[in-house]
Design an enzyme around this catalytic site. Structure first.
Site, PDB file in Angstrom:
ATOM      1  N   CYS A  51       0.836  -1.197   0.000  1.00  0.00           N
ATOM      2  CA  CYS A  51       0.000   0.000   0.000  1.00  0.00           C
ATOM      3  C   CYS A  51       0.870   1.247   0.000  1.00  0.00           C
ATOM      4  CB  CYS A  51      -0.919  -0.022   1.205  1.00  0.00           C
ATOM      5  SG  CYS A  51      -2.493   0.741   0.873  1.00  0.00           S
ATOM      6  N   CYS A  96      -4.942   2.185  -6.090  1.00  0.00           N
ATOM      7  CA  CYS A  96      -4.643   2.881  -4.841  1.00  0.00           C
ATOM      8  C   CYS A  96      -5.546   4.097  -4.720  1.00  0.00           C
ATOM      9  CB  CYS A  96      -3.179   3.321  -4.819  1.00  0.00           C
ATOM     10  SG  CYS A  96      -2.709   4.167  -3.289  1.00  0.00           S
TER      11      CYS A  96
END
Length: 438
Positions: A189, A367
Protein backbone atom coordinates in the site's frame (compact mmCIF):
# COMPACT_ATOMS: atom_id res chain seq x y z
CA UNK A 1 -11.37 1.60 -6.64
CA UNK A 2 -10.04 0.98 -3.24
CA UNK A 3 -6.58 -0.25 -2.52
CA UNK A 4 -7.19 -3.03 -0.13
CA UNK A 5 -3.94 -3.15 1.65
CA UNK A 6 -2.96 -6.11 3.78
CA UNK A 7 -1.01 -6.44 7.05
CA UNK A 8 -0.63 -9.82 8.70
CA UNK A 9 -0.89 -9.62 12.50
CA UNK A 10 1.01 -12.30 14.39
CA UNK A 11 -1.00 -13.20 17.45
CA UNK A 12 -0.21 -15.92 19.99
CA UNK A 13 -0.09 -19.29 18.30
CA UNK A 14 -1.89 -22.48 19.04
CA UNK A 15 -1.08 -25.92 17.75
CA UNK A 16 -4.45 -27.45 17.05
CA UNK A 17 -6.34 -27.70 13.84
CA UNK A 18 -9.60 -26.11 14.76
CA UNK A 19 -12.75 -24.30 13.73
CA UNK A 20 -16.01 -26.15 13.59
CA UNK A 21 -14.77 -27.44 10.24
CA UNK A 22 -12.56 -30.35 11.39
CA UNK A 23 -9.90 -31.05 13.93
CA UNK A 24 -7.22 -33.64 14.34
CA UNK A 25 -4.12 -34.11 16.53
CA UNK A 26 -1.41 -31.63 15.63
CA UNK A 27 1.23 -34.33 15.67
CA UNK A 28 -0.53 -36.48 13.06
CA UNK A 29 0.73 -36.48 9.51
CA UNK A 30 -1.71 -34.74 7.22
CA UNK A 31 -2.23 -34.61 3.47
CA UNK A 32 -4.39 -32.33 1.32
CA UNK A 33 -4.92 -31.93 -2.37
CA UNK A 34 -4.72 -28.14 -1.96
CA UNK A 35 -2.80 -26.48 0.85
CA UNK A 36 -3.04 -22.71 1.29
CA UNK A 37 -0.39 -20.93 3.35
CA UNK A 38 -1.74 -17.74 4.91
CA UNK A 39 -5.16 -16.53 5.96
CA UNK A 40 -5.00 -12.92 4.81
CA UNK A 41 -6.84 -11.44 1.85
CA UNK A 42 -5.25 -13.68 -0.78
CA UNK A 43 -5.31 -16.83 1.32
CA UNK A 44 -8.95 -16.60 2.32
CA UNK A 45 -10.10 -15.55 -1.15
CA UNK A 46 -8.29 -18.47 -2.77
CA UNK A 47 -9.34 -21.02 -0.14
CA UNK A 48 -12.96 -20.13 -0.87
CA UNK A 49 -12.35 -20.67 -4.57
CA UNK A 50 -10.38 -23.89 -3.98
CA UNK A 51 -13.18 -25.25 -1.81
CA UNK A 52 -15.46 -25.06 -4.84
CA UNK A 53 -12.81 -26.60 -7.09
CA UNK A 54 -11.52 -29.44 -4.87
CA UNK A 55 -14.19 -29.88 -2.19
CA UNK A 56 -13.86 -28.56 1.37
CA UNK A 57 -12.43 -31.76 2.80
CA UNK A 58 -9.48 -31.54 0.40
CA UNK A 59 -8.42 -27.99 1.30
CA UNK A 60 -6.46 -26.75 4.33
CA UNK A 61 -5.33 -23.26 5.36
CA UNK A 62 -2.35 -22.62 7.65
CA UNK A 63 -2.87 -19.38 9.60
CA UNK A 64 -2.00 -18.67 13.26
CA UNK A 65 -4.01 -15.48 13.86
CA UNK A 66 -7.35 -15.51 15.62
CA UNK A 67 -8.32 -12.18 14.01
CA UNK A 68 -8.53 -11.07 10.40
CA UNK A 69 -8.29 -7.34 9.64
CA UNK A 70 -9.43 -5.20 6.75
CA UNK A 71 -6.29 -3.13 6.80
CA UNK A 72 -7.06 -0.48 4.15
CA UNK A 73 -9.37 1.18 6.66
CA UNK A 74 -6.46 1.76 9.06
CA UNK A 75 -5.60 4.93 7.13
CA UNK A 76 -8.94 6.32 8.31
CA UNK A 77 -8.55 4.84 11.80
CA UNK A 78 -5.26 6.71 12.18
CA UNK A 79 -7.09 9.93 11.30
CA UNK A 80 -10.03 9.30 13.64
CA UNK A 81 -12.57 8.71 10.84
CA UNK A 82 -13.09 5.00 11.62
CA UNK A 83 -12.60 2.75 14.65
CA UNK A 84 -10.09 -0.09 14.83
CA UNK A 85 -12.88 -2.37 16.06
CA UNK A 86 -14.70 -1.92 12.74
CA UNK A 87 -11.68 -3.28 10.86
CA UNK A 88 -11.54 -6.75 12.39
CA UNK A 89 -13.48 -9.99 12.43
CA UNK A 90 -12.58 -13.38 13.82
CA UNK A 91 -10.62 -15.62 11.48
CA UNK A 92 -13.18 -18.34 12.20
CA UNK A 93 -15.91 -16.14 10.71
CA UNK A 94 -14.08 -15.62 7.39
CA UNK A 95 -12.60 -19.10 7.00
CA UNK A 96 -14.63 -21.03 4.40
CA UNK A 97 -16.80 -23.61 6.16
CA UNK A 98 -15.56 -27.17 5.96
CA UNK A 99 -11.93 -26.46 5.10
CA UNK A 100 -9.25 -27.42 7.61
CA UNK A 101 -7.82 -24.50 9.55
CA UNK A 102 -4.33 -25.24 10.86
CA UNK A 103 -3.66 -22.69 13.61
CA UNK A 104 0.12 -22.55 13.36
CA UNK A 105 2.93 -20.62 11.77
CA UNK A 106 4.69 -21.98 8.69
CA UNK A 107 8.20 -22.95 9.72
CA UNK A 108 9.57 -24.64 6.61
CA UNK A 109 8.49 -25.23 3.01
CA UNK A 110 10.04 -28.14 1.11
CA UNK A 111 8.72 -28.05 -2.46
CA UNK A 112 11.01 -30.90 -3.52
CA UNK A 113 9.12 -33.21 -1.16
CA UNK A 114 5.76 -31.39 -1.42
CA UNK A 115 5.69 -30.83 2.35
CA UNK A 116 5.28 -27.97 4.80
CA UNK A 117 6.33 -28.07 8.44
CA UNK A 118 4.66 -25.85 11.03
CA UNK A 119 6.24 -24.42 14.18
CA UNK A 120 4.70 -27.17 16.34
CA UNK A 121 6.44 -29.85 14.28
CA UNK A 122 3.45 -30.94 12.22
CA UNK A 123 4.30 -32.05 8.69
CA UNK A 124 1.69 -31.50 6.02
CA UNK A 125 1.98 -32.87 2.50
CA UNK A 126 0.16 -31.53 -0.52
CA UNK A 127 -0.52 -32.06 -4.20
CA UNK A 128 -0.89 -28.36 -4.92
CA UNK A 129 0.26 -25.37 -2.90
CA UNK A 130 -0.83 -21.73 -2.84
CA UNK A 131 1.52 -19.40 -0.97
CA UNK A 132 -0.21 -16.29 0.40
CA UNK A 133 1.97 -15.50 3.42
CA UNK A 134 2.21 -11.74 2.97
CA UNK A 135 5.28 -9.75 3.90
CA UNK A 136 6.91 -8.93 7.22
CA UNK A 137 7.18 -5.57 8.98
CA UNK A 138 10.58 -4.65 10.38
CA UNK A 139 10.21 -1.80 12.85
CA UNK A 140 13.32 -3.15 14.56
CA UNK A 141 15.44 -2.06 11.61
CA UNK A 142 14.91 1.52 12.73
CA UNK A 143 17.05 2.23 15.79
CA UNK A 144 14.83 3.06 18.76
CA UNK A 145 11.85 1.05 17.55
CA UNK A 146 9.57 -0.65 18.33
CA UNK A 147 10.17 0.41 21.96
CA UNK A 148 9.74 4.03 20.90
CA UNK A 149 6.00 3.47 20.48
CA UNK A 150 5.73 3.43 24.27
CA UNK A 151 6.25 7.20 24.13
CA UNK A 152 3.49 9.63 23.06
CA UNK A 153 3.30 11.52 19.74
CA UNK A 154 4.40 8.59 17.57
CA UNK A 155 2.26 6.09 15.67
CA UNK A 156 2.04 3.86 12.63
CA UNK A 157 -0.98 2.92 10.54
CA UNK A 158 0.65 -0.37 9.48
CA UNK A 159 -0.03 -2.31 12.69
CA UNK A 160 -3.14 -2.87 14.77
CA UNK A 161 -1.01 -2.26 17.88
CA UNK A 162 0.08 1.22 16.75
CA UNK A 163 -2.64 2.63 14.48
CA UNK A 164 -4.60 4.22 17.35
CA UNK A 165 -1.38 5.85 18.53
CA UNK A 166 -1.39 7.83 15.27
CA UNK A 167 -4.79 9.28 16.10
CA UNK A 168 -3.75 10.12 19.66
CA UNK A 169 -0.62 11.86 18.38
CA UNK A 170 -2.71 13.88 15.93
CA UNK A 171 -5.21 14.88 18.61
CA UNK A 172 -2.42 15.88 21.01
CA UNK A 173 -0.59 18.02 18.43
CA UNK A 174 -0.07 21.61 19.53
CA UNK A 175 2.65 23.15 17.40
CA UNK A 176 5.84 22.13 15.60
CA UNK A 177 6.71 19.48 13.03
CA UNK A 178 4.31 16.75 11.94
CA UNK A 179 6.58 14.25 10.17
CA UNK A 180 5.57 11.35 7.90
CA UNK A 181 8.00 8.75 6.51
CA UNK A 182 8.43 6.25 3.66
CA UNK A 183 11.16 3.57 4.05
CA UNK A 184 13.91 2.45 1.68
CA UNK A 185 12.36 -0.99 1.06
CA UNK A 186 9.44 -2.42 -0.89
CA UNK A 187 6.19 -1.71 0.96
CA UNK A 188 2.57 -2.67 0.74
CA UNK A 189 0.00 0.00 0.00
CA UNK A 190 2.60 2.48 -1.16
CA UNK A 191 0.14 5.38 -1.10
CA UNK A 192 -0.69 4.97 2.59
CA UNK A 193 2.37 6.83 3.96
CA UNK A 194 1.25 10.05 2.29
CA UNK A 195 -2.50 9.55 2.76
CA UNK A 196 -2.13 10.08 6.50
CA UNK A 197 -0.20 13.29 5.78
CA UNK A 198 -3.10 14.74 3.79
CA UNK A 199 -5.60 13.68 6.44
CA UNK A 200 -3.46 15.15 9.24
CA UNK A 201 -3.19 18.41 7.32
CA UNK A 202 -6.98 18.49 6.99
CA UNK A 203 -7.45 17.76 10.71
CA UNK A 204 -5.02 20.50 11.75
CA UNK A 205 -6.85 22.98 9.53
CA UNK A 206 -10.21 21.92 10.94
CA UNK A 207 -8.97 22.39 14.53
CA UNK A 208 -7.24 25.70 13.89
CA UNK A 209 -3.71 24.37 14.46
CA UNK A 210 -2.39 24.36 10.91
CA UNK A 211 -0.74 27.79 11.14
CA UNK A 212 1.47 26.46 13.94
CA UNK A 213 2.40 23.25 12.10
CA UNK A 214 5.05 22.26 9.60
CA UNK A 215 3.75 19.22 7.75
CA UNK A 216 6.73 17.24 6.42
CA UNK A 217 6.83 14.14 4.20
CA UNK A 218 10.27 12.50 4.12
CA UNK A 219 10.36 9.73 1.55
CA UNK A 220 13.20 7.49 0.41
CA UNK A 221 11.79 7.54 -3.11
CA UNK A 222 12.99 9.88 -5.87
CA UNK A 223 9.34 10.67 -6.73
CA UNK A 224 6.15 11.56 -4.84
CA UNK A 225 4.18 8.84 -6.65
CA UNK A 226 5.29 6.41 -9.34
CA UNK A 227 2.59 7.10 -11.95
CA UNK A 228 3.02 10.49 -13.63
CA UNK A 229 -0.67 11.27 -14.17
CA UNK A 230 -1.48 10.97 -10.49
CA UNK A 231 1.84 12.39 -9.28
CA UNK A 232 1.14 15.67 -11.06
CA UNK A 233 -2.16 16.05 -9.21
CA UNK A 234 -0.51 15.20 -5.89
CA UNK A 235 2.25 17.78 -6.43
CA UNK A 236 -0.47 20.37 -7.04
CA UNK A 237 -2.06 19.47 -3.71
CA UNK A 238 1.32 19.63 -1.95
CA UNK A 239 1.89 23.15 -3.25
CA UNK A 240 -1.65 24.36 -2.56
CA UNK A 241 -1.58 23.14 1.06
CA UNK A 242 2.01 24.18 1.82
CA UNK A 243 3.24 20.67 2.53
CA UNK A 244 6.99 20.03 2.63
CA UNK A 245 8.14 17.01 0.62
CA UNK A 246 11.75 15.86 0.92
CA UNK A 247 12.84 13.14 -1.51
CA UNK A 248 15.52 10.47 -0.88
CA UNK A 249 15.29 10.83 2.92
CA UNK A 250 15.23 7.56 4.87
CA UNK A 251 14.36 7.22 8.57
CA UNK A 252 17.14 5.34 10.40
CA UNK A 253 16.59 6.24 14.07
CA UNK A 254 13.88 7.46 16.43
CA UNK A 255 14.86 9.10 19.73
CA UNK A 256 11.38 9.01 21.19
CA UNK A 257 12.38 10.39 24.59
CA UNK A 258 13.69 13.54 22.87
CA UNK A 259 11.09 13.52 20.07
CA UNK A 260 13.79 13.43 17.43
CA UNK A 261 13.91 11.50 14.14
CA UNK A 262 17.17 10.88 12.28
CA UNK A 263 17.18 10.62 8.49
CA UNK A 264 19.91 9.59 6.06
CA UNK A 265 20.32 11.26 2.68
CA UNK A 266 20.30 8.39 0.19
CA UNK A 267 21.94 10.56 -2.47
CA UNK A 268 24.79 11.57 -0.17
CA UNK A 269 25.98 8.50 1.79
CA UNK A 270 27.01 9.34 5.34
CA UNK A 271 24.97 12.54 5.51
CA UNK A 272 22.28 12.53 8.21
CA UNK A 273 19.80 15.06 9.56
CA UNK A 274 18.04 15.24 12.93
CA UNK A 275 14.44 16.47 12.79
CA UNK A 276 12.48 17.39 15.91
CA UNK A 277 8.87 16.33 15.85
CA UNK A 278 5.62 17.01 17.66
CA UNK A 279 4.03 14.14 15.76
CA UNK A 280 5.70 11.27 13.90
CA UNK A 281 4.07 8.69 11.64
CA UNK A 282 6.38 5.77 10.83
CA UNK A 283 6.05 3.51 7.81
CA UNK A 284 8.28 0.56 8.72
CA UNK A 285 10.82 -1.18 6.50
CA UNK A 286 9.32 -4.35 5.05
CA UNK A 287 10.69 -7.58 3.65
CA UNK A 288 9.79 -11.05 2.39
CA UNK A 289 8.22 -13.73 4.55
CA UNK A 290 10.98 -15.67 6.33
CA UNK A 291 9.58 -19.11 5.40
CA UNK A 292 9.54 -18.19 1.72
CA UNK A 293 12.94 -16.54 1.88
CA UNK A 294 14.44 -19.63 3.51
CA UNK A 295 13.05 -22.05 0.93
CA UNK A 296 13.77 -22.90 -2.70
CA UNK A 297 10.59 -20.99 -3.59
CA UNK A 298 12.18 -17.57 -3.08
CA UNK A 299 14.06 -15.49 -5.62
CA UNK A 300 17.43 -13.91 -4.82
CA UNK A 301 15.76 -11.28 -2.63
CA UNK A 302 13.50 -13.81 -0.88
CA UNK A 303 10.19 -13.07 -2.62
CA UNK A 304 8.06 -15.90 -4.04
CA UNK A 305 9.35 -16.40 -7.58
CA UNK A 306 6.32 -16.42 -9.89
CA UNK A 307 5.56 -16.16 -13.57
CA UNK A 308 4.06 -12.68 -13.63
CA UNK A 309 1.26 -13.61 -16.04
CA UNK A 310 0.05 -17.02 -14.82
CA UNK A 311 1.02 -16.70 -11.09
CA UNK A 312 2.50 -20.20 -11.28
CA UNK A 313 5.91 -20.74 -9.69
CA UNK A 314 8.79 -20.56 -12.17
CA UNK A 315 10.42 -23.83 -11.05
CA UNK A 316 7.72 -25.83 -9.23
CA UNK A 317 4.63 -26.25 -11.44
CA UNK A 318 2.36 -27.38 -8.58
CA UNK A 319 3.08 -24.23 -6.57
CA UNK A 320 1.24 -20.92 -7.01
CA UNK A 321 1.19 -17.60 -5.22
CA UNK A 322 -0.80 -14.45 -4.61
CA UNK A 323 -0.42 -11.12 -2.88
CA UNK A 324 2.31 -9.38 -0.93
CA UNK A 325 4.69 -12.35 -0.63
CA UNK A 326 5.32 -12.51 -4.37
CA UNK A 327 7.85 -10.85 -6.65
CA UNK A 328 5.19 -9.63 -9.09
CA UNK A 329 6.34 -6.20 -10.34
CA UNK A 330 3.23 -4.33 -9.30
CA UNK A 331 2.41 -2.41 -6.08
CA UNK A 332 1.29 -4.68 -3.27
CA UNK A 333 -2.38 -3.96 -2.59
CA UNK A 334 -5.46 -6.07 -2.01
CA UNK A 335 -6.93 -4.51 -5.15
CA UNK A 336 -4.11 -6.38 -6.85
CA UNK A 337 -5.13 -9.48 -4.87
CA UNK A 338 -8.67 -9.12 -6.23
CA UNK A 339 -7.34 -9.08 -9.78
CA UNK A 340 -4.85 -11.88 -9.12
CA UNK A 341 -7.42 -14.17 -7.51
CA UNK A 342 -9.49 -14.58 -10.67
CA UNK A 343 -6.41 -15.15 -12.82
CA UNK A 344 -4.97 -17.70 -10.39
CA UNK A 345 -8.27 -19.56 -10.17
CA UNK A 346 -8.28 -19.87 -13.96
CA UNK A 347 -4.62 -20.94 -14.05
CA UNK A 348 -5.16 -23.74 -11.53
CA UNK A 349 -8.30 -24.97 -13.29
CA UNK A 350 -6.31 -25.24 -16.53
CA UNK A 351 -3.38 -27.02 -14.84
CA UNK A 352 -5.77 -29.61 -13.41
CA UNK A 353 -6.91 -30.37 -16.95
CA UNK A 354 -3.31 -30.59 -18.21
CA UNK A 355 -3.95 -27.50 -20.29
CA UNK A 356 -1.85 -24.36 -20.69
CA UNK A 357 -3.01 -21.30 -18.69
CA UNK A 358 -4.80 -18.91 -21.05
CA UNK A 359 -5.49 -15.87 -18.88
CA UNK A 360 -2.68 -13.40 -18.24
CA UNK A 361 -2.37 -11.02 -15.30
CA UNK A 362 -1.51 -7.54 -16.57
CA UNK A 363 -0.39 -6.20 -13.20
CA UNK A 364 -3.62 -4.33 -12.46
CA UNK A 365 -3.56 -2.60 -9.11
CA UNK A 366 -5.37 0.28 -7.48
CA UNK A 367 -4.64 2.88 -4.84
CA UNK A 368 -7.32 5.29 -3.56
CA UNK A 369 -5.18 8.27 -2.57
CA UNK A 370 -7.12 9.81 0.31
CA UNK A 371 -6.47 13.56 0.16
CA UNK A 372 -8.91 14.79 2.83
CA UNK A 373 -11.81 13.60 4.98
CA UNK A 374 -14.09 13.62 1.94
CA UNK A 375 -11.94 13.34 -1.21
CA UNK A 376 -9.94 10.64 -2.98
CA UNK A 377 -7.85 10.44 -6.14
CA UNK A 378 -8.45 6.95 -7.54
CA UNK A 379 -5.25 5.61 -9.09
CA UNK A 380 -5.53 2.44 -11.20
CA UNK A 381 -2.72 1.13 -13.42
CA UNK A 382 -0.90 -1.93 -14.76
CA UNK A 383 2.59 -3.44 -14.92
CA UNK A 384 3.74 -0.79 -17.40
CA UNK A 385 2.59 2.10 -15.23
CA UNK A 386 -0.16 3.02 -17.66
CA UNK A 387 -3.48 4.12 -16.13
CA UNK A 388 -6.11 1.38 -16.33
CA UNK A 389 -9.15 3.24 -15.10
CA UNK A 390 -12.67 2.10 -14.33
CA UNK A 391 -14.66 5.30 -14.84
CA UNK A 392 -15.08 7.56 -17.91
CA UNK A 393 -13.87 10.58 -15.92
CA UNK A 394 -10.52 12.04 -14.96
CA UNK A 395 -9.60 9.89 -11.97
CA UNK A 396 -6.59 12.09 -11.19
CA UNK A 397 -9.02 14.69 -9.85
CA UNK A 398 -10.09 14.69 -6.17
CA UNK A 399 -13.66 13.43 -5.87
CA UNK A 400 -16.13 12.97 -3.03
CA UNK A 401 -17.75 9.90 -4.55
CA UNK A 402 -14.42 8.08 -4.54
CA UNK A 403 -14.01 8.79 -0.84
CA UNK A 404 -17.38 7.20 -0.09
CA UNK A 405 -16.41 4.17 -2.14
CA UNK A 406 -13.19 3.88 -0.14
CA UNK A 407 -14.74 4.45 3.28
CA UNK A 408 -18.15 2.83 2.96
CA UNK A 409 -18.60 0.61 -0.10
CA UNK A 410 -15.28 -1.20 -0.38
CA UNK A 411 -15.28 -2.68 3.16
CA UNK A 412 -18.62 -4.34 2.37
CA UNK A 413 -17.29 -5.66 -0.93
CA UNK A 414 -14.18 -6.98 0.82
CA UNK A 415 -16.00 -8.98 3.49
CA UNK A 416 -18.86 -10.24 1.32
CA UNK A 417 -17.21 -10.46 -2.11
CA UNK A 418 -13.45 -10.90 -2.17
CA UNK A 419 -13.12 -13.12 0.92
CA UNK A 420 -15.88 -15.39 -0.32
CA UNK A 421 -14.19 -15.82 -3.68
CA UNK A 422 -17.14 -14.20 -5.42
CA UNK A 423 -15.34 -11.19 -6.87
CA UNK A 424 -12.08 -10.69 -8.69
CA UNK A 425 -10.26 -11.20 -11.95
CA UNK A 426 -8.84 -8.78 -14.54
CA UNK A 427 -9.95 -5.18 -13.96
CA UNK A 428 -12.16 -6.22 -11.03
CA UNK A 429 -13.76 -2.81 -10.46
CA UNK A 430 -14.74 -2.42 -14.10
CA UNK A 431 -16.46 -5.81 -13.93
CA UNK A 432 -18.27 -4.74 -10.79
CA UNK A 433 -19.42 -1.50 -12.45
CA UNK A 434 -20.74 -3.39 -15.46
CA UNK A 435 -22.54 -5.86 -13.20
CA UNK A 436 -24.25 -2.99 -11.40
CA UNK A 437 -25.47 -1.58 -14.74
CA UNK A 438 -27.21 -4.80 -15.78
Amino acid sequence: MAALCRLRLRLPKTIAISNLHTSSPASAKQHYKMLVLGGGSGGIAMSARMKRMFGAENVAVVEPSEMHYYQPIWTLVGAGAKTVASSGRSTASVMPSGVKWVKSNVQEINPDKNTVRTDDGTEISYEYLIVALGLQLHYEKIKGLPEGFEHPNIGSNYSVQTVEKTWKALQNFKEGNAVFTFPNTPVKCAGAPQKIMYLSDAYLRKTGKRSKANVIYNTSLPVLFGIKKYAESLWDIVKQRDLQVNLRQNLIEVRADKQEAVFENLDKPGETKVVEYEMLHVTPPMGPNSAVKGSPLGDEAGWLDLDKESLQHKRYPNVFGIGDCTNLPTPRTAAAVAAESGILNRTISKILKNEKPDKKYDGYTSCPLVTSYNTVILAEFDYTGQPLETFPINQAKERRIMYHMKADFMPHLYWHGLLRGLWGGPEPYRKLLHLGMK
